[in-house]
Enzyme design. Structure first.
Site, PDB file in Angstrom:
ATOM      1  N   ARG A   1      -5.373  -8.229 -10.491  1.00 42.79           N
ATOM      2  CA  ARG A   1      -6.002  -9.502 -10.865  1.00 42.79           C
ATOM      3  C   ARG A   1      -7.406  -9.223 -11.371  1.00 42.79           C
ATOM      4  NH1 ARG A   1      -9.652  -9.464  -6.864  1.00 42.79           N
ATOM      5  NH2 ARG A   1      -9.014  -8.846  -4.766  1.00 42.79           N
TER       6      ARG A   1
ATOM      7  N   HIS B   1     -15.818  -4.416   5.543  1.00 41.07           N
ATOM      8  CA  HIS B   1     -14.952  -3.875   4.488  1.00 41.07           C
ATOM      9  C   HIS B   1     -14.876  -4.787   3.260  1.00 41.07           C
ATOM     10  CE1 HIS B   1     -13.662  -0.770   7.271  1.00 41.07           C
ATOM     11  NE2 HIS B   1     -13.357  -1.701   8.146  1.00 41.07           N
TER      12      HIS B   1
ATOM     13  N   LYS C   1       0.814  -1.223   0.000  1.00 40.77           N
ATOM     14  CA  LYS C   1       0.000   0.000   0.000  1.00 40.77           C
ATOM     15  C   LYS C   1       0.847   1.273   0.000  1.00 40.77           C
ATOM     16  CE  LYS C   1      -4.013  -2.151   0.305  1.00 40.77           C
ATOM     17  NZ  LYS C   1      -3.565  -3.534   0.269  1.00 40.77           N
TER      18      LYS C   1
ATOM     19  N   GLU D   1      -4.028   7.716   7.184  1.00 37.22           N
ATOM     20  CA  GLU D   1      -4.566   8.689   6.238  1.00 37.22           C
ATOM     21  C   GLU D   1      -5.870   9.255   6.789  1.00 37.22           C
ATOM     22  OE1 GLU D   1      -5.013   6.230   2.761  1.00 37.22           O
ATOM     23  OE2 GLU D   1      -7.094   5.751   3.235  1.00 37.22           O
TER      24      GLU D   1
END
Length: 497
Positions: free
Chosen positions: A294, A237, A118, A202
């Site tokens: 993918r 999530h 990430k 963030e």
């Protein structure tokens, strides 16, 4: 260019069967691999060949590179399609295929490695001029410095695992005094889930919507987008309902986001099919979230609105051929919605509800597609993801697609385990979804088990009244007292779901 003759599908369930279907249409032989509980699964039955690779645990079967490679060599497969999950985003596996002279139907190791991390991904897209949420541009190394940045960008903030996904290693921090404990908890979970405890922080966005762009890139420098998907209905999530195209994007914003998606793919010399995921806040600002290197679970909605076969395109690109179209050839045609039918109990926090499928009768008709890797009489086990199928519909408009999906859900018959069908019906009828005014907090903001069965409750009241009236009439006629607690209504009410 390499003409692929035989593909080993390094996966199971519906995605393995999906790839095998395209192989058959292209005249390419297919090889299935399977663990012991999957011995009689549809993907094994429909493949031209199959190879047993181990016991139920993924760590003993689908995640063992040596077993996958050996199966490919044993059967003479010249290419491997990884599907999604398992080894699909494993840079080492992509590299290993390359070393063994086997075509990996997916991106090169470098792209998987960068976009799979990430913090590295954020750095790459930032250099390309693509916006990311305010916060640390790299992994958290100094707790005090990170706390200062959190103060600057303002709470709430989001702590995320650098090597993560699926909501693991993620924490929302609402107050400064929760910061340090949340960091420690996220690092611990990330270490356990990924063997990597790096995290970053963030800004937590207000009313975020999850909007993603499908991209496809070949070895000749062509990178195109295959339009967008809205994936904001999630639990833990993870997505449950997706639609294409995203209903809130203007033409201008769609163009801006698609250009950013293409830039992100080019930043890592991407080849193959991939997805650039964005968050869009309530002010319609968009930010890069991550890239999935993918095929996505929800790819059917894109295929249905663009009349493409993304698996065929993946194979086409892996053979070294140029994409058979230009960007201007791709158009949006109508609207598509996908519901993931999981063996889960929505009334019990979506906990798995595995078991034998005593009945599995899928809906049929125009504009309906069902991708399933399990058939009637088989079991959904605890060993793997509890998804029974993906139900996808297509119609000329969003309104018609919602109506068609509700009809399909109503016709879908499953017995043997609880499913997410009632939740999907609840969502598609909810005003927030109908009006496209929903975000990633849909479940926590609108859903409760009681709400899910509101229509049943109304019906129950009507039936209860009718049954009790009949019981009273019978009581008056016979002169005998009836125990209403054991009436047919009571039993129906207890067993209604």
């Amino acid at each position: 260019m390499n003409s692929i003759k035989k593909i080993l599908v390094a996966n199971r369930g519906e995605i393995a069967l999906r790839v095998i279907h395209t192989c058959k249409e292209l005249g390419i032989k297919s090889v299935a691999v399977y663990s012991r509980p999957d011995a009689h699964s549809p993907h094994v039955i429909h493949a031209d060949e199959s190879v047993f690779i181990g016991e139920a645990a993924s760590s003993e079967s689908y995640l063992v590179m040596d077993k996958i490679i050996n199966a490919a060599k044993k059967t003479g497969a010249d290419a491997i399609h990884p599907g999604y999950g398992f080894l699909s985003e494993n840079a080492a596996f992509s590299a290993r295929c390359e070393e063994e002279g086997i075509i990996f139907i997916g991106p090169k190791p470098h792209a998987i490695e960068v976009m799979g991390d990430k913090t590295a991904a954020r750095e790459a897209v930032t250099k390309a001029g693509i916006p990311t949420p305010p916060g640390l541009k790299s992994e958290l190394n100094d707790l005090e410095e990170a706390s200062q940045i959190a103060d600057e960008i303002g709470y709430p903030i989001l702590v995320k695992a650098a090597a993560g996904g699926g909501g693991k290693g993620m924490r929302i921090v609402h107050k400064k005094d929760e910061f340090e404990s949340s960091i420690k908890a996220a690092k611990s979970e990330a270490r356990n889930a990924f063997g990597d405890d790096r995290v970053y922080i963030e800004k937590y966005l207000e009313e975020p919507r999850h909007v993603e762009f499908q991209i496809i890139a070949d070895m000749h420098g062509n990178v195109f987008h295959v339009y967008d998907r809205e994936c904001s209905v999630q639990r833990r999530h993870q997505k449950v309902i997706e639609e294409a195209p995203c209903p809130i994007l203007t033409d201008e914003l769609r163009t801006e986001m698609s250009e950013a998606a293409i830039k992100a793919a080019k930043a890592v010399d991407y080849i193959g099919a991939g997805t650039i995921e964005f968050l869009v806040d309530k002010h319609m600002n968009f930010y890069f979230l991550e890239m999935n290197t993918r095929l996505q679970v929800e790819h059917p909605v894109t295929e249905m609105i663009t009349n493409t076969d993304l698996v065929a395109l993946q194979i086409h690109v892996a053979e070294g051929k140029e994409l058979p179209f230009k960007q201007e050839d791709l158009k949006i045609n109508g609207h598509a919605i996908e519901c993931r039918i999981y063996a889960e109990d929505p009334a019990d926090n979506f906990l798995p509800s595995t078991g034998k499928l005593i009945k599995h009768r899928v809906p049929t008709g125009s504009g309906i597609r069902v991708d399933s890797g399990v058939e009637e009489g088989q079991s959904v086990t605890i060993n793997y993801d509890p998804m029974i199928s993906k139900l996808t519909v297509h119609a000329p408009s969003r309104e018609e697609a919602i109506g068609r999906m509700l009809r399909a859900l109503d016709e879908y018959e499953i017995a043997g385990c609880k499913t997410t069908i009632p939740f999907c019906e609840f969502t598609l009828r909810h005003p927030a979804f109908v009006e496209a005014k929903y975000d990633t907090h849909f479940v926590q903001d609108h859903f409760t088990p009681d709400n899910m069965y509101e229509e049943d409750n109304e019906l129950a009241v009507i039936l209860a009244g009718a049954l009790l009236k009949t019981a009273e009439q019978h009581e008056n006629a016979s002169g005998k007292s009836i125990d209403k607690n054991s009436s047919a209504y009571t039993q129906w009410w207890k067993n209604r779901r």
